[in-house]
Write an enzyme that holds these catalytic residues in place. Structure first.
Site, PDB file in Angstrom:
ATOM      1  N   VAL A  17      41.784  24.596  96.448  1.00  0.00           N
ATOM      2  CA  VAL A  17      42.351  25.903  96.801  1.00  0.00           C
ATOM      3  C   VAL A  17      42.077  26.256  98.268  1.00  0.00           C
ATOM      4  O   VAL A  17      42.963  26.749  98.979  1.00  0.00           O
ATOM      5  CB  VAL A  17      41.792  27.006  95.861  1.00  0.00           C
ATOM      6  CG1 VAL A  17      42.432  28.347  96.189  1.00  0.00           C
ATOM      7  CG2 VAL A  17      42.046  26.646  94.409  1.00  0.00           C
ATOM      8  N   VAL A 124      44.394  34.184  88.057  1.00  0.00           N
ATOM      9  CA  VAL A 124      45.173  34.262  86.812  1.00  0.00           C
ATOM     10  C   VAL A 124      46.560  33.676  87.060  1.00  0.00           C
ATOM     11  O   VAL A 124      47.387  34.281  87.719  1.00  0.00           O
ATOM     12  CB  VAL A 124      45.295  35.722  86.326  1.00  0.00           C
ATOM     13  CG1 VAL A 124      46.026  35.778  84.996  1.00  0.00           C
ATOM     14  CG2 VAL A 124      43.920  36.348  86.184  1.00  0.00           C
ATOM     15  N   GLU A 182      40.167  18.531  85.091  1.00  0.00           N
ATOM     16  CA  GLU A 182      38.875  18.165  85.683  1.00  0.00           C
ATOM     17  C   GLU A 182      38.303  16.943  84.966  1.00  0.00           C
ATOM     18  O   GLU A 182      38.703  16.617  83.852  1.00  0.00           O
ATOM     19  CB  GLU A 182      37.873  19.313  85.488  1.00  0.00           C
ATOM     20  CG  GLU A 182      38.317  20.629  86.060  1.00  0.00           C
ATOM     21  CD  GLU A 182      38.211  20.657  87.565  1.00  0.00           C
ATOM     22  OE1 GLU A 182      37.316  19.977  88.100  1.00  0.00           O
ATOM     23  OE2 GLU A 182      39.034  21.320  88.205  1.00  0.00           O
ATOM     24  N   LYS A 197      41.323  34.127  81.690  1.00  0.00           N
ATOM     25  CA  LYS A 197      42.534  34.733  82.277  1.00  0.00           C
ATOM     26  C   LYS A 197      43.072  35.866  81.402  1.00  0.00           C
ATOM     27  O   LYS A 197      43.446  36.917  81.925  1.00  0.00           O
ATOM     28  CB  LYS A 197      43.603  33.651  82.461  1.00  0.00           C
ATOM     29  CG  LYS A 197      43.205  32.628  83.521  1.00  0.00           C
ATOM     30  CD  LYS A 197      44.134  31.433  83.510  1.00  0.00           C
ATOM     31  CE  LYS A 197      43.783  30.426  84.577  1.00  0.00           C
ATOM     32  NZ  LYS A 197      44.518  29.162  84.440  1.00  0.00           N
TER      33      LYS A 197
HETATM   34  N1  NAP Z   1      42.349  24.074  91.569  1.00  0.00           N
HETATM   35  C1  NAP Z   1      43.207  24.994  91.154  1.00  0.00           C
HETATM   36  O1  NAP Z   1      44.396  24.719  90.982  1.00  0.00           O
HETATM   37  C2  NAP Z   1      42.731  26.401  90.915  1.00  0.00           C
HETATM   38  C3  NAP Z   1      43.676  27.366  90.493  1.00  0.00           C
HETATM   39  C4  NAP Z   1      43.262  28.682  90.319  1.00  0.00           C
HETATM   40  C5  NAP Z   1      41.936  29.015  90.524  1.00  0.00           C
HETATM   41  N2  NAP Z   1      41.033  28.044  90.905  1.00  0.00           N
HETATM   42  C6  NAP Z   1      39.638  28.453  91.139  1.00  0.00           C
HETATM   43  O2  NAP Z   1      39.388  28.342  92.544  1.00  0.00           O
HETATM   44  C7  NAP Z   1      38.021  27.997  92.762  1.00  0.00           C
HETATM   45  C8  NAP Z   1      37.945  26.710  93.590  1.00  0.00           C
HETATM   46  O3  NAP Z   1      38.575  25.688  92.861  1.00  0.00           O
HETATM   47  P1  NAP Z   1      38.934  24.289  93.541  1.00  0.00           P
HETATM   48  O4  NAP Z   1      39.832  23.603  92.583  1.00  0.00           O
HETATM   49  O5  NAP Z   1      39.369  24.491  94.921  1.00  0.00           O
HETATM   50  O6  NAP Z   1      37.514  23.571  93.508  1.00  0.00           O
HETATM   51  P2  NAP Z   1      37.101  22.194  94.260  1.00  0.00           P
HETATM   52  O7  NAP Z   1      38.303  21.442  94.666  1.00  0.00           O
HETATM   53  O8  NAP Z   1      36.096  21.552  93.387  1.00  0.00           O
HETATM   54  O9  NAP Z   1      36.380  22.699  95.598  1.00  0.00           O
HETATM   55  C9  NAP Z   1      35.251  23.504  95.506  1.00  0.00           C
HETATM   56  C10 NAP Z   1      34.785  23.869  96.890  1.00  0.00           C
HETATM   57  O10 NAP Z   1      33.676  24.770  96.735  1.00  0.00           O
HETATM   58  C11 NAP Z   1      32.621  24.317  97.571  1.00  0.00           C
HETATM   59  N3  NAP Z   1      31.354  24.752  96.964  1.00  0.00           N
HETATM   60  C12 NAP Z   1      30.923  24.540  95.705  1.00  0.00           C
HETATM   61  N4  NAP Z   1      29.715  25.119  95.529  1.00  0.00           N
HETATM   62  C13 NAP Z   1      29.405  25.708  96.695  1.00  0.00           C
HETATM   63  C14 NAP Z   1      28.296  26.453  97.143  1.00  0.00           C
HETATM   64  N5  NAP Z   1      27.261  26.714  96.327  1.00  0.00           N
HETATM   65  N6  NAP Z   1      28.285  26.920  98.429  1.00  0.00           N
HETATM   66  C15 NAP Z   1      29.332  26.655  99.264  1.00  0.00           C
HETATM   67  N7  NAP Z   1      30.431  25.948  98.896  1.00  0.00           N
HETATM   68  C16 NAP Z   1      30.454  25.478  97.622  1.00  0.00           C
HETATM   69  C17 NAP Z   1      32.757  22.821  97.622  1.00  0.00           C
HETATM   70  O11 NAP Z   1      32.068  22.360  98.742  1.00  0.00           O
HETATM   71  P3  NAP Z   1      32.097  20.811  99.169  1.00  0.00           P
HETATM   72  O12 NAP Z   1      33.460  20.592  99.777  1.00  0.00           O
HETATM   73  O13 NAP Z   1      31.013  20.702 100.162  1.00  0.00           O
HETATM   74  O14 NAP Z   1      31.888  20.024  97.911  1.00  0.00           O
HETATM   75  C18 NAP Z   1      34.280  22.675  97.721  1.00  0.00           C
HETATM   76  O15 NAP Z   1      34.713  22.804  99.058  1.00  0.00           O
HETATM   77  C19 NAP Z   1      37.389  27.864  91.359  1.00  0.00           C
HETATM   78  O16 NAP Z   1      36.820  29.090  91.013  1.00  0.00           O
HETATM   79  C20 NAP Z   1      38.602  27.590  90.467  1.00  0.00           C
HETATM   80  O17 NAP Z   1      38.397  28.021  89.141  1.00  0.00           O
HETATM   81  C21 NAP Z   1      41.408  26.747  91.098  1.00  0.00           C
END
Ligand code: NAP
Length: 413
Positions: A17, A124, A182, A197
């Site tokens: 994201v 959501v 995941e 959601k």
């Molecule tokens: N993916 C989707 O399609 C989607 C859709 C809607 C909502 N979301 C929500 O959006 C959020 C992010 O999802 P994502 O898919 O982008 O996750 P992701 O690809 O796993 O990326 C997570 C990011 O968070 C960083 N991170 C994790 N823990 C951290 C901490 N303690 N301090 C600082 N940075 C931290 C990670 O750092 P590093 O890069 O250093 O590992 C990474 O850059 C989640 O809450 C998810 O539920 C995701």
């Protein structure tokens, strides 16, 4: 050259994201990214190293930042970040449905106490503007039901089972390989992501914040080819449907359940990783929104929409939450299809009516009416026994003819 009138944003997270938001911002130079906070110092990045910080406090205490985007995958740390921003009376947008839905009363109170703003449309259904629609268009109109397909990973798997006859494990592997699911798919296929959601939808649509323990939540992880074949024999598809539905006594039933949907429902046509949400309003009637519920750019777009709205002074009104006229339904009757490898479990459930059409030593398949409370009470036992449950519309009545054809279908499977 720096754009001096640009607003300044601090971003937490540069994963799916965060990178999506960063891409979207390339087309929008009116917003300047100050820094991006991430966790892993060893990870290869697509941006220069000076773009990143590993210290949340460095961003949180930077007085030059106008607003923040919280896009990390750690709900505990996300809560600490959002709390600190709101306690400083500042503005933050988040995509974290688990963190927001599990802490909503506190997060609303913090906004009221300190005057800050939290928006979370991206949490959501990704790019579908459902929360803003509920707030802006239905803030003062009574809604009767909001329901839909809110989890793209499980919908992708169910689509593959239905259209290609894949086994569940193979469809899950494909969803993981394409990045729709995941490595640990529990939140998606167990129904918990959809639960987070629908809880947020229930808060904005009905003013009710359900506790997870009170919500009937069943996932798709125990589905088999037998279930898919049975749905097809009835002319239906199985979808994971989350719903919040008001009854005549102003009681709201919130649930996440695999459901047999028929061609007369918009949800029948929501395929692959797409999401769809249907609204039933007292005066406006029925509406349906469909779009990409996840993914880098669709979700980045929703975050950008929140950022723009927040910069223009938009806040959620939480109008229905203040009125608190609706209460959660404690029990209802549910018409269900159930398949269990352990028929001895069946008498434990509070059945009001039951038709079996396939029982042998290894499997029982039934359609019947049961008390919702008894399914919640036995949820752990049902899960441990790999029981699959799906809601069936009341219109499906199993007479002798249908029973015979279902038996044929089940035997073929
Ligand atoms: N993916 C989707 O399609 C989607 C859709 C809607 C909502 N979301 C929500 O959006 C959020 C992010 O999802 P994502 O898919 O982008 O996750 P992701 O690809 O796993 O990326 C997570 C990011 O968070 C960083 N991170 C994790 N823990 C951290 C901490 N303690 N301090 C600082 N940075 C931290 C990670 O750092 P590093 O890069 O250093 O590992 C990474 O850059 C989640 O809450 C998810 O539920 C995701």
């Amino acid at each position: 050259m720096k754009n001096r009138s640009a607003k300044r944003i601090g971003i937490f997270g540069f994963g799916c994201v965060g990178q999506g938001l960063h891409d979207v911002l390339q087309d929008n130079p009116q917003l300047q990214v100050v820094r991006i906070c991430v966790r892993d110092r060893e990870k290869l990045r697509t941006l220069p190293s000076h773009t990143f910080t590993y210290s949340p406090q460095e961003l949180l205490q930077d007085e030059s930042i106008d607003l923040f985007a919280e896009l990390i995958s750690d709900p505990g740390e996300a809560l600490l970040i959002v709390r600190q921003v709101l306690q400083a009376g500042k503005t933050i947008v988040s995509a974290n449905k688990k963190m927001v839905s599990e802490n909503l009363p506190e997060l609303v109170e913090l906004q009221q106490a300190y005057g800050g703003t939290l928006l979370y449309e991206a949490a959501v259904c990704g790019s579908i503007p459902i929360l803003r629609t509920l707030e802006a268009y239905y803030g003062n109109e009574q809604l009767q039901e909001v329901s839909g397909i809110l989890n793209g990973s499980s919908n992708y798997i169910l689509t593959k089972l239905n259209s290609e006859g894949l086994a569940y494990e193979e469809a899950l592997r494909q969803a993981q390989a394409l990045g729709f699911a995941e490595a640990d798919p529990t939140l998606d296929v167990g129904g918990f992501d959809a639960l987070h959601k629908i809880s947020l939808i229930a808060a904005h649509a009905f003013g009710v914040v359900p506790h997870a323990a009170d919500v009937l939540c069943q996932g798709i992880q125990h589905i088999s080819k037998r279930d898919v074949t049975l749905a097809q024999a009835l002319g239906a598809r199985i979808r994971l449907v989350a719903s919040a539905k008001l009854n005549a006594h102003n009681r709201l039933a919130v649930q996440v359940l695999p459901t047999l949907v028929f061609p007369d429902s918009e949800l029948y046509y929501v395929e692959a990783e797409f999401n769809g949400v249907q609204l039933k309003a007292k005066y406006a009637g029925d509406q349906f929104l469909k779009g990409r519920g996840a993914g880098s750019h669709p979700t980045g777009s929703a975050v950008w929409a929140d950022v723009s709205a927040a910069l223009a002074g938009y806040k959620y009104s939480y109008g229905k939450l203040q009125q608190a006229e609706v209460q959660l339904e404690e029990d209802t009757e549910l018409r269900l299809y159930l398949r269990t490898p352990n028929p001895e479990l069946l008498p434990q459930l509070d059945w009001l009516e039951l038709t079996s059409f396939g029982v042998d030593a290894t499997v029982a398949q039934l359609i019947g009416t049961v008390r919702r409370r008894s399914i919640i009470a036995h949820a752990a036992t049902l899960a441990a026994a790999n029981v699959f449950i799906a809601q069936v519309p009341d219109s499906v009545q199993v007479d002798d003819v249908l029973r015979a054809s279902l038996l044929d279908a089940v035997e073929v499977a």
